[in-house]
Design a protein around this motif. Structure first.
Motif, PDB file in Angstrom:
ATOM      1  N   ALA A   4      -7.732  13.565   5.629  1.00 17.41           N
ATOM      2  CA  ALA A   4      -8.656  13.397   6.542  1.00 17.41           C
ATOM      3  C   ALA A   4      -8.554  12.739   7.997  1.00 17.41           C
ATOM      4  CB  ALA A   4     -10.501  13.990   5.955  1.00 17.41           C
ATOM      5  N   GLY A   5      -7.457  12.494   7.883  1.00 17.13           N
ATOM      6  CA  GLY A   5      -7.280  11.311   8.878  1.00 17.13           C
ATOM      7  C   GLY A   5      -8.729   9.937   8.719  1.00 17.13           C
ATOM      8  N   ARG A   6      -8.821  10.013   8.132  1.00 17.99           N
ATOM      9  CA  ARG A   6      -9.102   8.252   7.874  1.00 17.99           C
ATOM     10  C   ARG A   6      -8.856   7.241   7.767  1.00 17.99           C
ATOM     11  NH1 ARG A   6     -13.446  11.299   3.498  1.00 17.99           N
ATOM     12  NH2 ARG A   6     -11.816  11.415   2.402  1.00 17.99           N
ATOM     13  N   VAL A   7      -9.305   5.698   7.771  1.00 16.00           N
ATOM     14  CA  VAL A   7      -7.626   4.693   8.125  1.00 16.00           C
ATOM     15  C   VAL A   7      -8.147   4.182   6.275  1.00 16.00           C
ATOM     16  CG1 VAL A   7      -7.417   2.421   8.942  1.00 16.00           C
ATOM     17  CG2 VAL A   7      -7.667   4.491  10.116  1.00 16.00           C
ATOM     18  N   ILE A   8      -7.254   3.802   5.424  1.00 15.54           N
ATOM     19  CA  ILE A   8      -7.714   3.434   3.890  1.00 15.54           C
ATOM     20  C   ILE A   8      -6.722   2.056   3.957  1.00 15.54           C
ATOM     21  CG2 ILE A   8      -7.704   6.065   2.965  1.00 15.54           C
ATOM     22  CD1 ILE A   8      -4.944   6.541   1.980  1.00 15.54           C
ATOM     23  N   GLY A   9      -6.327   1.858   5.040  1.00 21.37           N
ATOM     24  CA  GLY A   9      -5.466   1.167   4.695  1.00 21.37           C
ATOM     25  C   GLY A   9      -4.156   0.252   6.126  1.00 21.37           C
ATOM     26  N   VAL A  10      -3.706  -1.075   5.878  1.00 22.98           N
ATOM     27  CA  VAL A  10      -3.036  -1.344   7.341  1.00 22.98           C
ATOM     28  C   VAL A  10      -2.082  -1.818   6.703  1.00 22.98           C
ATOM     29  CG1 VAL A  10      -3.212  -3.046   9.098  1.00 22.98           C
ATOM     30  CG2 VAL A  10      -5.600  -2.350   7.966  1.00 22.98           C
ATOM     31  N   ASN A  11      -0.823  -0.728   7.373  1.00 22.52           N
ATOM     32  CA  ASN A  11       0.394  -1.508   7.134  1.00 22.52           C
ATOM     33  C   ASN A  11       0.997  -2.938   7.381  1.00 22.52           C
ATOM     34  OD1 ASN A  11       1.069   2.080   6.636  1.00 22.52           O
ATOM     35  ND2 ASN A  11       1.113   2.216   9.336  1.00 22.52           N
ATOM     36  N   SER A  12       1.314  -3.521   6.149  1.00 24.29           N
ATOM     37  CA  SER A  12       2.382  -4.879   6.919  1.00 24.29           C
ATOM     38  C   SER A  12       3.311  -5.327   6.079  1.00 24.29           C
ATOM     39  CB  SER A  12       0.941  -5.514   5.906  1.00 24.29           C
ATOM     40  OG  SER A  12       1.150  -6.905   5.682  1.00 24.29           O
ATOM     41  N   VAL A  13       3.685  -4.784   5.192  1.00 23.32           N
ATOM     42  CA  VAL A  13       5.875  -5.355   4.322  1.00 23.32           C
ATOM     43  C   VAL A  13       5.721  -3.313   4.210  1.00 23.32           C
ATOM     44  CG1 VAL A  13       6.177  -6.023   2.748  1.00 23.32           C
ATOM     45  CG2 VAL A  13       4.097  -7.365   3.990  1.00 23.32           C
ATOM     46  N   ILE A  14       7.354  -4.094   4.218  1.00 25.71           N
ATOM     47  CA  ILE A  14       8.657  -2.719   3.142  1.00 25.71           C
ATOM     48  C   ILE A  14       9.495  -3.974   2.655  1.00 25.71           C
ATOM     49  CG2 ILE A  14       8.174  -1.564   5.623  1.00 25.71           C
ATOM     50  CD1 ILE A  14      10.911  -2.607   6.086  1.00 25.71           C
ATOM     51  N   LYS A  15       9.921  -3.388   1.461  1.00 21.56           N
ATOM     52  CA  LYS A  15      11.063  -3.525   0.930  1.00 21.56           C
ATOM     53  C   LYS A  15      11.995  -2.749   1.544  1.00 21.56           C
ATOM     54  CE  LYS A  15       8.865  -5.903  -2.177  1.00 21.56           C
ATOM     55  NZ  LYS A  15       9.494  -7.111  -2.763  1.00 21.56           N
ATOM     56  N   SER A  16      13.212  -4.151   1.477  1.00 20.02           N
ATOM     57  CA  SER A  16      14.211  -3.345   1.849  1.00 20.02           C
ATOM     58  C   SER A  16      15.759  -3.654   0.784  1.00 20.02           C
ATOM     59  CB  SER A  16      14.521  -3.807   3.685  1.00 20.02           C
ATOM     60  OG  SER A  16      15.803  -3.867   4.101  1.00 20.02           O
ATOM     61  N   LEU A  17      16.486  -3.354   1.334  1.00 21.82           N
ATOM     62  CA  LEU A  17      17.939  -3.280   0.760  1.00 21.82           C
ATOM     63  C   LEU A  17      18.969  -4.662   1.474  1.00 21.82           C
ATOM     64  CD1 LEU A  17      18.982  -0.322  -1.234  1.00 21.82           C
ATOM     65  CD2 LEU A  17      18.025  -1.839  -2.192  1.00 21.82           C
ATOM     66  N   ALA A  18      18.389  -4.810   2.389  1.00 18.50           N
ATOM     67  CA  ALA A  18      19.168  -5.940   3.635  1.00 18.50           C
ATOM     68  C   ALA A  18      18.875  -6.493   3.571  1.00 18.50           C
ATOM     69  CB  ALA A  18      18.917  -5.379   4.827  1.00 18.50           C
ATOM     70  N   SER A  19      19.485  -8.828   3.493  1.00 18.78           N
ATOM     71  CA  SER A  19      19.375  -9.595   2.957  1.00 18.78           C
ATOM     72  C   SER A  19      18.606 -10.069   4.562  1.00 18.78           C
ATOM     73  CB  SER A  19      20.591 -10.453   2.766  1.00 18.78           C
ATOM     74  OG  SER A  19      21.561 -10.222   4.738  1.00 18.78           O
ATOM     75  N   ASP A  20      19.168  -9.434   5.321  1.00 17.22           N
ATOM     76  CA  ASP A  20      18.377  -9.880   7.015  1.00 17.22           C
ATOM     77  C   ASP A  20      17.566  -8.934   7.414  1.00 17.22           C
ATOM     78  OD1 ASP A  20      18.133 -10.713   9.840  1.00 17.22           O
ATOM     79  OD2 ASP A  20      19.727 -10.063  10.181  1.00 17.22           O
ATOM     80  N   GLU A  21      16.500  -9.706   8.179  1.00 16.24           N
ATOM     81  CA  GLU A  21      14.714  -9.240   8.328  1.00 16.24           C
ATOM     82  C   GLU A  21      15.107  -8.231   8.951  1.00 16.24           C
ATOM     83  OE1 GLU A  21      10.668 -10.259   9.108  1.00 16.24           O
ATOM     84  OE2 GLU A  21      11.607 -12.117   8.403  1.00 16.24           O
ATOM     85  N   GLN A  22      16.213  -8.840  10.328  1.00 16.03           N
ATOM     86  CA  GLN A  22      15.776  -8.173  11.166  1.00 16.03           C
ATOM     87  C   GLN A  22      16.895  -7.032  11.274  1.00 16.03           C
ATOM     88  OE1 GLN A  22      14.776  -8.586  13.810  1.00 16.03           O
ATOM     89  NE2 GLN A  22      13.304 -10.835  13.256  1.00 16.03           N
ATOM     90  N   GLU A  23      17.545  -6.489  10.366  1.00 17.51           N
ATOM     91  CA  GLU A  23      18.369  -5.318   9.742  1.00 17.51           C
ATOM     92  C   GLU A  23      17.328  -3.942   8.243  1.00 17.51           C
ATOM     93  OE1 GLU A  23      22.258  -6.607   8.614  1.00 17.51           O
ATOM     94  OE2 GLU A  23      22.259  -7.462  10.072  1.00 17.51           O
ATOM     95  N   ALA A  24      16.380  -4.157   7.759  1.00 16.92           N
ATOM     96  CA  ALA A  24      15.549  -4.060   7.446  1.00 16.92           C
ATOM     97  C   ALA A  24      15.137  -3.032   7.501  1.00 16.92           C
ATOM     98  CB  ALA A  24      14.613  -5.403   6.911  1.00 16.92           C
ATOM     99  N   GLY A  25      15.525  -1.997   7.121  1.00 15.43           N
ATOM    100  CA  GLY A  25      15.167  -0.170   7.193  1.00 15.43           C
ATOM    101  C   GLY A  25      14.212   0.179   6.528  1.00 15.43           C
ATOM    102  N   ASN A  26      13.524   1.117   5.688  1.00 12.76           N
ATOM    103  CA  ASN A  26      12.737   2.288   4.971  1.00 12.76           C
ATOM    104  C   ASN A  26      13.511   2.528   3.846  1.00 12.76           C
ATOM    105  OD1 ASN A  26      10.932   4.041   4.117  1.00 12.76           O
ATOM    106  ND2 ASN A  26      12.104   4.887   5.039  1.00 12.76           N
ATOM    107  N   ILE A  27      13.731   2.691   3.107  1.00  9.42           N
ATOM    108  CA  ILE A  27      13.460   2.384   1.499  1.00  9.42           C
ATOM    109  C   ILE A  27      13.194   3.272   0.660  1.00  9.42           C
ATOM    110  CG2 ILE A  27      15.919   1.232   1.500  1.00  9.42           C
ATOM    111  CD1 ILE A  27      14.528  -0.487  -0.679  1.00  9.42           C
ATOM    112  N   GLY A  28      11.907   3.991   1.742  1.00  8.96           N
ATOM    113  CA  GLY A  28      10.222   4.471   0.357  1.00  8.96           C
ATOM    114  C   GLY A  28       9.521   3.374  -0.266  1.00  8.96           C
TER     115      GLY A  28
END
Length: 441
Positions: free
Chosen positions: A303-327
């Motif tokens: 419905a377009g109502r805010v339920i959370g603040v995006n904060s952290v992702i899990k990644s397979l990359a060891s370098d944070e700068q190279e981290a990307g979405n894995i779902g």
């Protein structure tokens, strides 16, 4: 019978030749009828009467009136179609000629219209011609496109400069008078000021109002007013499988929207830099694509109502700068973030909720539960009758397996909340109600 072309009378005597040289009054032709030659013309009868097999005394037209029952309505007279004035050759040829011309003109017009419609002579027309846009393209306000269009003016990009360079993240407008919510790690290390970039590309300077590193929430204030704030939802009312949209500026791509579902609830997140503050929170897990730069942006429901603040992702990359979405992405529940934001706006800092005990693993062989390694004698746990050595099995109905689970769940609730704790002491299991408190700093 006939003798050559002469007719005989009933008594066998030959009939007078036609036309007679003198016509007795009794044999005078009938009165002139419309269309008949005038008397005295040579001959006075029509061409049809010159037919050698026709009795010239037969009337030119035969009208047949069928017998009808008494009281019935007179039908239309049936006229012999072969009898009547003869048309000339020119008239006979003119009718089919006009018909052919009209048919040709009509065929040409239809052919031209068909060729124009199908692009003949004017370039190919690709694709089917629909009568109206399909329902999916009408973009109702409750559709994903409708939600994205409504939320876009409330989502911002946050640029922060500092000694270590500059950082970029996301945020969203919390009030019309200029308060913006983002993550603490977006503004951490900055100079206390930031630049807000709105969805239309316009910018505005902003000042840091306050931040809470342990909950990863920060609040900025811009001097611009009349903004479009988001609508807050209820993060306690969502369920696994609910559709969600994530907004932000991943990899500096402003005004990005991704879609997914709620994958899990109360997922314990323990994050932070080595040697720095450790952040704990019971997060909303989603499979919406979230990348570097999405931090601080809103996660909204269908419905377009805010339920959370995006904060952290899990990644397979060891370098944070190279981290990307894995779902695997995680958001701070908005009920917690909204409460902390209000406290920062009102007092400049946020309170931390505590249970008044230290925890550790339950011990080898224990599948569930965390052990209280120390209990503050003046804290909520002691007030509820909990002791050192007790094993907490469930907190407000949620099973615990790691010490961080208890810390994250406690901080989800506001000070003063009453929760049910299931614990084991020795071989006995018991339940107790605990009133959580605020940490005195």
């Amino acid at each position: 019978m006939t003798d050559g072309w002469n007719w005989r009378q009933p008594d066998g005597t030959p009939m007078p030749a036609y036309p007679p040289t003198s016509v007795p009054p009794s044999a005078a032709p009938p009165a002139a009828t419309p269309g008949a030659p005038a008397p005295g013309a040579s001959p006075w009868w029509s061409d049809a009467l010159s037919d050698p097999w026709r009795d010239p005394r037969t009337p030119a037209a035969v009208v047949v009136t069928p017998v009808r029952p008494s009281g019935s309505i007179d039908p239309e007279p049936v006229v012999d179609p072969d009898v009547g004035p003869r048309r000339g050759l020119a008239q006979i040829l003119l009718v089919p000629l006009i018909t052919a011309l009209l048919a040709g003109a009509l065929g040409g017009a239809l052919g031209y219209g068909f060729s124009v419609r199908n692009g003949a002579g004017g370039g190919a027309v690709l694709g089917a011609q629909g009568s109206e846009a399909p329902a999916a393209a009408q973009r109702r306000p409750d559709s994903l496109a409708g939600v994205a269009e409504r939320l876009r003016p409330s989502v911002v990009t946050v640029r922060v400069g500092g000694r270590g360079g500059s950082s970029l993240g996301s945020g969203f407008v919390a009030s019309a008078d200029g308060y913006v919510i983002t993550n603490d790690h977006v503004v951490a290390g900055g100079s206390g000021s930031a630049t807000i970039v709105f969805s239309d590309g316009s910018t505005s300077p902003a000042k840091l109002v306050g931040q809470d590193p342990e909950s990863d929430i920060a609040v900025l204030k811009t001097s611009r007013t009349g903004l479009s704030p988001v609508e807050f939802g209820d993060s306690d009312a969502i369920a696994v499988g609910d559709p969600v949209l994530a907004f932000g500026s991943p990899l500096s791509l402003a005004n990005t929207v991704t879609a997914g579902i709620v994958s899990a609830l109360d997922r314990t997140i323990q994050a932070g830099e080595p040697g720095g503050t450790t952040r704990y929170y019971a997060a909303i897990q989603t499979d919406a694509a979230v990348n570097q730069g999405n931090s601080g942006g809103p996660l909204v429901d269908g419905a377009g109502r805010v339920i959370g603040v995006n904060s952290v992702i899990k990644s397979l990359a060891s370098d944070e700068q190279e981290a990307g979405n894995i779902g695997l992405a995680f958001a701070i529940p908005i009920n917690q973030a909204k409460r902390l934001t209000q406290e920062i706006i009102d007092t400049g800092k946020a309170r931390r909720t505590v249970i008044g005990a230290q925890v550790t693993n339950a011990g080898a062989g224990a599948a569930v539960g965390v052990r209280l390694s120390a209990v503050d004698r003046s804290g909520p746990a002691a007030a509820a009758g909990l002791r050192t050595g007790d094993v907490i099995l469930k907190f407000d109905g949620r099973p615990l397996t790691e010490p961080g689970d208890l810390i994250a769940l406690v901080r989800k609730y506001a000070p003063g909340s009453v929760v049910t704790v299931e614990y084991r002491r020795g071989s006995a299991q018991q339940n107790v109600s605990v009133t959580l408190a605020a940490d005195v700093k």
